[in-house]
Write a protein that holds these residues in place. Structure first.
Motif, PDB file in Angstrom:
ATOM      1  N   GLU A 130       0.832  -1.220   0.000  1.00  0.00           N
ATOM      2  CA  GLU A 130       0.000   0.000   0.000  1.00  0.00           C
ATOM      3  C   GLU A 130       0.853   1.251   0.000  1.00  0.00           C
ATOM      4  O   GLU A 130       1.774   1.375   0.800  1.00  0.00           O
ATOM      5  CB  GLU A 130      -0.870   0.010   1.261  1.00  0.00           C
ATOM      6  N   SER A 276     -11.472  -1.595   6.543  1.00  0.00           N
ATOM      7  CA  SER A 276     -10.565  -1.073   5.506  1.00  0.00           C
ATOM      8  C   SER A 276      -9.251  -0.631   6.123  1.00  0.00           C
ATOM      9  O   SER A 276      -9.205  -0.204   7.280  1.00  0.00           O
ATOM     10  CB  SER A 276     -11.169   0.148   4.813  1.00  0.00           C
ATOM     11  N   GLY A 278      -6.380   1.994   4.441  1.00  0.00           N
ATOM     12  CA  GLY A 278      -6.003   2.769   3.247  1.00  0.00           C
ATOM     13  C   GLY A 278      -6.910   2.485   2.076  1.00  0.00           C
ATOM     14  O   GLY A 278      -8.118   2.740   2.130  1.00  0.00           O
ATOM     15  N   ARG A 279      -6.348   1.880   1.022  1.00  0.00           N
ATOM     16  CA  ARG A 279      -7.100   1.617  -0.209  1.00  0.00           C
ATOM     17  C   ARG A 279      -7.486   0.147  -0.355  1.00  0.00           C
ATOM     18  O   ARG A 279      -7.711  -0.346  -1.463  1.00  0.00           O
ATOM     19  CB  ARG A 279      -6.268   2.021  -1.426  1.00  0.00           C
ATOM     20  N   THR A 281     -10.156  -2.817   1.070  1.00  0.00           N
ATOM     21  CA  THR A 281     -11.371  -3.009   1.876  1.00  0.00           C
ATOM     22  C   THR A 281     -11.950  -4.403   1.669  1.00  0.00           C
ATOM     23  O   THR A 281     -11.486  -5.172   0.818  1.00  0.00           O
ATOM     24  CB  THR A 281     -12.417  -1.916   1.543  1.00  0.00           C
ATOM     25  N   THR A 319     -10.545   6.733  -0.100  1.00  0.00           N
ATOM     26  CA  THR A 319     -10.500   6.453   1.343  1.00  0.00           C
ATOM     27  C   THR A 319     -11.724   7.038   2.057  1.00  0.00           C
ATOM     28  O   THR A 319     -12.268   6.418   2.973  1.00  0.00           O
ATOM     29  CB  THR A 319      -9.194   6.997   1.971  1.00  0.00           C
ATOM     30  N   ARG A 323     -14.638   4.919   4.207  1.00  0.00           N
ATOM     31  CA  ARG A 323     -15.100   5.278   5.556  1.00  0.00           C
ATOM     32  C   ARG A 323     -16.626   5.342   5.591  1.00  0.00           C
ATOM     33  O   ARG A 323     -17.267   4.859   6.506  1.00  0.00           O
ATOM     34  CB  ARG A 323     -14.513   6.631   5.979  1.00  0.00           C
TER      35      ARG A 323
END
Ligand SMILES: Cc1cc2nc3c(=O)[nH]c(=O)nc-3n(C[C@H](O)[C@H](O)[C@H](O)COP(=O)(O)OP(=O)(O)OC[C@H]3O[C@@H](n4cnc5c(N)ncnc54)[C@H](O)[C@@H]3O)c2cc1C
Length: 398
Positions: A130, A276, A278-279, A281, A319, A323
């Motif tokens: 990441e 999740s 960062g990127r 999930t 991101t 959320r």
């Protein structure tokens, strides 16, 4: 925008479809060598049904589905002792109910994937790197893909979740049962079943059967087992565990396929403190498994993917979208998981007394007020609509 989705099940295929429609470049990888053809019947209702409706999938799902008139709880000789009418079940969920084999649900989703989507079977994600603005997925075929988003849709034993957070046992809530499912060929049993769904009216262990249109029979079996570890020899274990049941069970055991064609697993829920990083999930059973006790895992896998796609299409940042996805979707999952746990004793009674109580409850469910309560108990306490958790509202509440 580019996404790598690990897992071509209901959640992964739903997300692949929706993000392709929004012009994302999509790669789906699945460790299985080809689409899974073995499976079990699922009752499909609730939020996933709504998502399927929005996606225009319902006509195809109805075509592939089964018109199940009732579920009969039968004794050793096959005599019905209690009946749940699917009409009543359908009314309790506002008429939005389908019965469909899980592989057929996946087929309907695969059929509408666009040609340019890249699908790689026999491949998994082996490492994740990441960075702030990108995620690199290393694949088991030796290649590497740089993407804006990596999604673990790889089921209850998710490898992506393992790469993110480590040992799966920390996230498992074992519900003290294990389950098996397979299909077998026995024309005499198929004829006896007709179009209905029939289950043994038993305590501690039960077996349920559906007749399929290709002439085979789909069976699922669930039993209590204190020990979470899976048995070493699954066919032998099933023969021993279910050997005392009557009706068509001896034939179902005698015609069991080879072990690799039998689905067998713990009945468990997944509770990951964070979905999740960062990127990267998670969607579907990988983060939200409710178990077959809730009878909604497939439906929620589709709905969760739908909510994530809505968040991503409305968001200025990946991101931020992740959320919002978790903030809005997790409470729904927690509610369904609770409803699933509450229903355990009804799903599989522990004692003869409880079997009799279930019979009485099924008789009562013919009464309209009780029908509404039944609806609330199968769908979860809060009657949430897909509109409440996706699309426009999320753009203003995120
Ligand atoms: C007996 C039984 C009855 C059920 N009945 C119902 C019901 O009536 N109604 C309902 O709504 N739900 C039901 N469910 C639950 C439902 O089947 C699941 O919740 C649903 O399939 C979850 O979908 P998913 O896409 O998240 O995961 P899965 O269906 O598990 O799909 C995961 C995909 O990821 C792939 N994969 C796995 N590991 C990897 C890896 N390491 N790398 C790459 N790919 C990987 C798999 O091959 C698969 O294609 C039932 C479940 C069982 C076991």
């Amino acid at each position: 925008m580019r996404v790598v989705i690990c897992g071509a099940g209901i959640a992964g295929l739903t997300l692949g479809n929706l993000l392709s429609e929004r012009d994302w470049e999509v790669t789906i990888v699945d460790h299985a060598p080809a689409p899974r053809t073995a499976g079990y019947m699922v009752d499909f209702f609730g939020l996933g049904y709504d998502a399927a409706e929005r996606m225009g999938l319902l006509p195809r799902l109805t075509e592939l589905g089964y018109d199940v008139p009732w579920a009969d709880f039968v004794d050793d000789s096959g005599r019905g002792r209690a009946r749940l009418s699917y009409d009543r079940f359908a009314r309790a969920v506002n008429g939005k109910l389908l019965s469909i084999m899980r592989p057929d649900l996946e087929l309907a989703l695969r059929e509408r994937l666009p040609g340019q989507l890249e699908m790689r079977y026999g491949t998994t994600v082996s490492a994740i790197d990441e960075r702030d603005d990108i995620v690199r997925a290393q694949l088991s075929d030796g290649s590497e893909i740089e993407a804006d988003l990596l999604v673990g849709a790889d089921g209850i034993h998710s490898t992506v979740r393992g790469l993110m957070f480590g040992d799966e046992q920390r996230f498992f809530r074992y519900l003290g049962m294990q389950t098996a499912a397979y299909t077998f060929d026995a024309p005499e049993v198929r004829a006896r079943l007709g179009d209905g769904f029939a289950l043994t009216d038993t305590a501690q262990r039960m077996m349920g059967c559906y007749g399929l249109r290709d002439g085979t029979v789909a069976v699922f079996a669930t039993h209590y087992r204190d020990e979470p570890a899976l048995p070493a020899d699954i066919p032998a274990f099933l023969r021993e565990e279910y050997g005392s049941l009557g009706w068509i069970v001896p034939t179902a055991l005698a015609r069991m396929p080879e072990e690799h064609e039998i689905y067998y697993d713990q009945v468990a829920q997944v509770d990951v403190p964070q979905w999740s990083t960062g990127r990267v999930t998670l969607i579907g059973d990988a983060c939200q498994a409710v178990s077959l006790l809730a009878g909604q895992g497939a439906s929620l896998a589709m709905a969760g993917a739908y909510v994530l796609a809505s968040c991503l299409s409305d968001a200025s940042s990946v991101t931020g979208a992740l959320r919002r996805y978790e903030t809005h979707w997790r409470p729904v999952v927690v509610d369904k998981q609770r409803a699933g746990r509450r229903g355990a004793e009804w799903f599989l009674p522990r004692s003869r007394g409880r079997v009799l109580a279930r019979r009485a409850m099924l008789r009562l469910s013919a009464i309209p007020g009780v029908e509404r309560m039944l609806g609330a108990s199968v769908t979860g306490k809060n009657a949430v609509r897909l509109d409440d958790i996706s699309a426009e509202r999320l753009t203003t509440t995120g």
